[in-house]
Scaffold this motif. Sequence first.
Motif, mmCIF file in Angstrom:
data_model
loop_
_atom_site.group_PDB
_atom_site.id
_atom_site.type_symbol
_atom_site.label_atom_id
_atom_site.label_comp_id
_atom_site.label_asym_id
_atom_site.label_seq_id
_atom_site.Cartn_x
_atom_site.Cartn_y
_atom_site.Cartn_z
ATOM 1 N N TYR A 165 -5.514 2.678 -6.082
ATOM 2 C CA TYR A 165 -5.998 3.626 -5.114
ATOM 3 C C TYR A 165 -5.478 4.925 -5.794
ATOM 4 O O TYR A 165 -4.403 5.473 -6.408
ATOM 5 C CB TYR A 165 -4.958 3.491 -3.786
ATOM 6 C CG TYR A 165 -5.447 4.631 -2.824
ATOM 7 C CD1 TYR A 165 -6.561 4.275 -2.098
ATOM 8 C CD2 TYR A 165 -4.561 5.643 -2.590
ATOM 9 C CE1 TYR A 165 -6.755 4.969 -1.020
ATOM 10 C CE2 TYR A 165 -4.764 6.467 -1.451
ATOM 11 C CZ TYR A 165 -5.932 6.234 -0.855
ATOM 12 O OH TYR A 165 -6.358 7.168 0.188
ATOM 13 N N TYR A 201 -3.754 14.499 9.944
ATOM 14 C CA TYR A 201 -2.972 13.227 9.743
ATOM 15 C C TYR A 201 -1.533 13.512 10.287
ATOM 16 O O TYR A 201 -1.014 12.600 11.100
ATOM 17 C CB TYR A 201 -2.744 12.730 8.279
ATOM 18 C CG TYR A 201 -4.096 12.334 7.779
ATOM 19 C CD1 TYR A 201 -4.671 10.914 8.006
ATOM 20 C CD2 TYR A 201 -5.038 13.281 7.520
ATOM 21 C CE1 TYR A 201 -5.978 10.547 7.709
ATOM 22 C CE2 TYR A 201 -6.419 13.010 6.920
ATOM 23 C CZ TYR A 201 -6.851 11.655 7.225
ATOM 24 O OH TYR A 201 -8.246 11.521 6.890
ATOM 25 N N PHE A 234 -7.095 16.091 0.696
ATOM 26 C CA PHE A 234 -6.894 15.170 -0.179
ATOM 27 C C PHE A 234 -8.096 14.213 -0.035
ATOM 28 O O PHE A 234 -9.066 14.499 0.534
ATOM 29 C CB PHE A 234 -5.739 14.515 0.021
ATOM 30 C CG PHE A 234 -5.583 13.778 1.199
ATOM 31 C CD1 PHE A 234 -5.282 14.274 2.563
ATOM 32 C CD2 PHE A 234 -6.136 12.339 1.535
ATOM 33 C CE1 PHE A 234 -5.163 13.601 3.906
ATOM 34 C CE2 PHE A 234 -5.929 11.580 2.875
ATOM 35 C CZ PHE A 234 -5.657 12.256 3.774
ATOM 36 N N GLY A 283 -7.343 6.343 10.546
ATOM 37 C CA GLY A 283 -7.868 6.354 9.010
ATOM 38 C C GLY A 283 -8.923 5.581 8.757
ATOM 39 O O GLY A 283 -9.058 5.167 7.511
ATOM 40 N N ARG A 325 -5.332 9.090 -5.504
ATOM 41 C CA ARG A 325 -5.152 10.364 -4.490
ATOM 42 C C ARG A 325 -5.190 11.527 -5.187
ATOM 43 O O ARG A 325 -4.245 12.083 -5.449
ATOM 44 C CB ARG A 325 -3.639 9.873 -3.779
ATOM 45 C CG ARG A 325 -3.212 11.072 -2.902
ATOM 46 C CD ARG A 325 -4.602 11.321 -1.718
ATOM 47 N NE ARG A 325 -4.586 10.106 -0.898
ATOM 48 C CZ ARG A 325 -3.898 9.995 0.462
ATOM 49 N NH1 ARG A 325 -2.676 10.514 0.571
ATOM 50 N NH2 ARG A 325 -4.289 9.016 1.056
ATOM 51 N N PHE A 382 0.777 -1.115 -0.011
ATOM 52 C CA PHE A 382 -0.132 -0.126 0.033
ATOM 53 C C PHE A 382 0.967 1.224 -0.140
ATOM 54 O O PHE A 382 1.763 1.274 0.726
ATOM 55 C CB PHE A 382 -0.863 0.012 1.019
ATOM 56 C CG PHE A 382 -1.792 1.232 1.210
ATOM 57 C CD1 PHE A 382 -2.963 1.144 0.553
ATOM 58 C CD2 PHE A 382 -1.623 2.602 1.709
ATOM 59 C CE1 PHE A 382 -3.971 2.195 0.304
ATOM 60 C CE2 PHE A 382 -2.319 3.695 1.571
ATOM 61 C CZ PHE A 382 -3.542 3.424 1.105
ATOM 62 N N GLY A 394 -12.901 1.659 5.769
ATOM 63 C CA GLY A 394 -12.473 2.927 4.973
ATOM 64 C C GLY A 394 -12.177 2.577 3.549
ATOM 65 O O GLY A 394 -12.027 1.235 3.319
ATOM 66 N N THR A 395 -11.891 3.475 2.633
ATOM 67 C CA THR A 395 -11.304 2.908 1.392
ATOM 68 C C THR A 395 -10.225 2.090 1.514
ATOM 69 O O THR A 395 -10.008 0.990 0.749
ATOM 70 C CB THR A 395 -11.120 4.295 0.448
ATOM 71 O OG1 THR A 395 -12.354 5.009 0.553
ATOM 72 C CG2 THR A 395 -10.473 4.088 -0.782
ATOM 73 N N ALA A 396 -9.056 2.526 2.294
ATOM 74 C CA ALA A 396 -7.919 1.648 1.979
ATOM 75 C C ALA A 396 -7.945 0.591 2.900
ATOM 76 O O ALA A 396 -7.407 -0.495 2.399
ATOM 77 C CB ALA A 396 -6.663 2.714 2.713
ATOM 78 N N LYS A 399 -11.013 16.299 5.276
ATOM 79 C CA LYS A 399 -9.655 15.509 4.907
ATOM 80 C C LYS A 399 -8.523 16.316 4.437
ATOM 81 O O LYS A 399 -8.257 16.583 3.447
ATOM 82 C CB LYS A 399 -10.145 14.653 3.764
ATOM 83 C CG LYS A 399 -9.427 13.111 3.851
ATOM 84 C CD LYS A 399 -10.107 12.095 3.024
ATOM 85 C CE LYS A 399 -9.252 10.989 2.637
ATOM 86 N NZ LYS A 399 -8.936 10.288 3.895
ATOM 87 N N TYR A 431 -4.032 -2.795 3.141
ATOM 88 C CA TYR A 431 -3.422 -1.813 3.854
ATOM 89 C C TYR A 431 -2.530 -2.209 4.880
ATOM 90 O O TYR A 431 -1.549 -1.477 5.312
ATOM 91 C CB TYR A 431 -4.848 -0.885 4.184
ATOM 92 C CG TYR A 431 -4.109 0.488 4.895
ATOM 93 C CD1 TYR A 431 -3.857 1.349 4.155
ATOM 94 C CD2 TYR A 431 -4.493 0.454 6.238
ATOM 95 C CE1 TYR A 431 -3.136 2.306 4.974
ATOM 96 C CE2 TYR A 431 -3.922 1.447 7.022
ATOM 97 C CZ TYR A 431 -3.320 2.498 6.195
ATOM 98 O OH TYR A 431 -2.838 3.877 6.893
ATOM 99 N N GLY A 467 -9.499 9.920 -1.069
ATOM 100 C CA GLY A 467 -8.777 8.720 -1.438
ATOM 101 C C GLY A 467 -9.927 7.697 -1.914
ATOM 102 O O GLY A 467 -11.127 7.808 -1.379
HETATM 103 C C1 COI Z 1 -8.264 6.224 2.865
HETATM 104 O O1 COI Z 1 -8.754 5.215 3.142
HETATM 105 O O2 COI Z 1 -8.467 6.624 1.559
HETATM 106 C C2 COI Z 1 -7.489 7.069 3.723
HETATM 107 O O3 COI Z 1 -7.203 8.051 3.380
HETATM 108 C C3 COI Z 1 -6.959 6.519 4.821
HETATM 109 C C4 COI Z 1 -5.430 6.797 4.978
HETATM 110 C C5 COI Z 1 -4.662 5.985 3.885
HETATM 111 C C6 COI Z 1 -5.066 7.945 5.151
#
Ligand code: COI
Length: 366
Positions: free
Chosen positions: A146, A210, A80, A244, A148, A34, A311-313, A205, A178, A82
């Motif tokens: 992923y 962070y 940002f 996160g 960003r 990741f 979460g996404t990640a 965000k 992740y 994700g």
């Molecule tokens: C996400 O899940 O997209 C996040 O932003 C969590 C982390 C990688 C900052």
Amino acid sequence: MATLAAEGLTFTALPLASPTSDEARAAVLANPGFGTHFTDHMVVIEWSEGEGWHDAVIGPRQPIALDPAAAVLHYAQEIFEGLKAYKQADGTISLFRPEANAARFNASARRLAMPELPESLFIAAIEELVKADAGWIPSAEGASLYLRPFMIATEAFLGVRPAKQYKFIVIASPAGNYFKSGAPAVSIWVSDYTRAAPGGTGAAKCGGNYAASLVPQAEALARGHDQVVFLDAAEHKWIEELGGMNLYFVFDDGTLVTPPLSGTILPGITRDSLLALARDEGLTVREERYSLDQWRDDATSGKLIETFACGTAAVVTAVGRVVGRDGEFTVGSGGPGQLTGKLKARLVAIQRGEAPDPHGWVRKIA
Ligand code: COI
Ligand code: PLP
């Protein structure tokens, strides 16, 4: 070459001088991890007070030049998002709820006194990048590309006020699991630090949130845990979220609880999707405050049978062990529970185009 993007902007395509070889890319895709490998392209769109959004470019991913006085370097005016692109079973590519990321990006922009980006332009930029880097989407189970998108204040000015120049950039990174451990359930540390206070930036965000979470997260890792859980700022009692990820609690009567969007937690798109999917299943989900003490008592009595992070990640990940200064407890069996597995499977099947999409969340890329 230029393609029409949105809002009257066209993307200028710059050629790649040295694209990654097929062999090198295949090696990355076989084991993406990741956040450590990146694709060949990036999108950049400029904003200035006089011109608004202009100069959209898709070109080689490369370092960006910034004036050392650029506001982002001093006052952290940065936001940002994700999200992920998935290779579907039929070979097509899809995004999951990019409109929701666009809306949250603009909510973050408003909080950080930055210009909003039209939703159509946000999505066009992402689609442009995914099309250019389509060969970078891993197809293994659980893997994806992923994405960003982010925005930084580039104006060279040291006075404290909103900048008058910004860059919106999108980069992409092939992603697998992740959590490095790949363990079926994660262990979390209850932090003494506060992540967000009422009136602060917890719901945005922005990079600053962070940065402030790194010491608590490092403390969790040093103690042998995977993640940190934050409690509310005022009473240090109510569970907010992980560094996160959002949290869900599952009870023995089949109901679920997730902390409400009080302004101090990130309004997760995975959280929102699971809320809908659980209700589709006929389950009762309450968005209400839940305290650490209650969590411990309910886990001990057996009333609470599962807890998961989303979460996404991280997608959906079971929480097994919870440790804080006042002791520790284990949730359920300490491994993934039944409902956690079921909801995860439902979500992933929709994201990957393996199940019907009743909420219209999947956006296919032509
Ligand atoms: C996400 O899940 O997209 C996040 O932003 C969590 C982390 C990688 C900052
Ligand atoms: N909470 C925080 C602090 C996050 O960074 C994330 C990740 O984006 C989430 C929750 C989950 O949000 P989402 O499901 O939109 O990825």
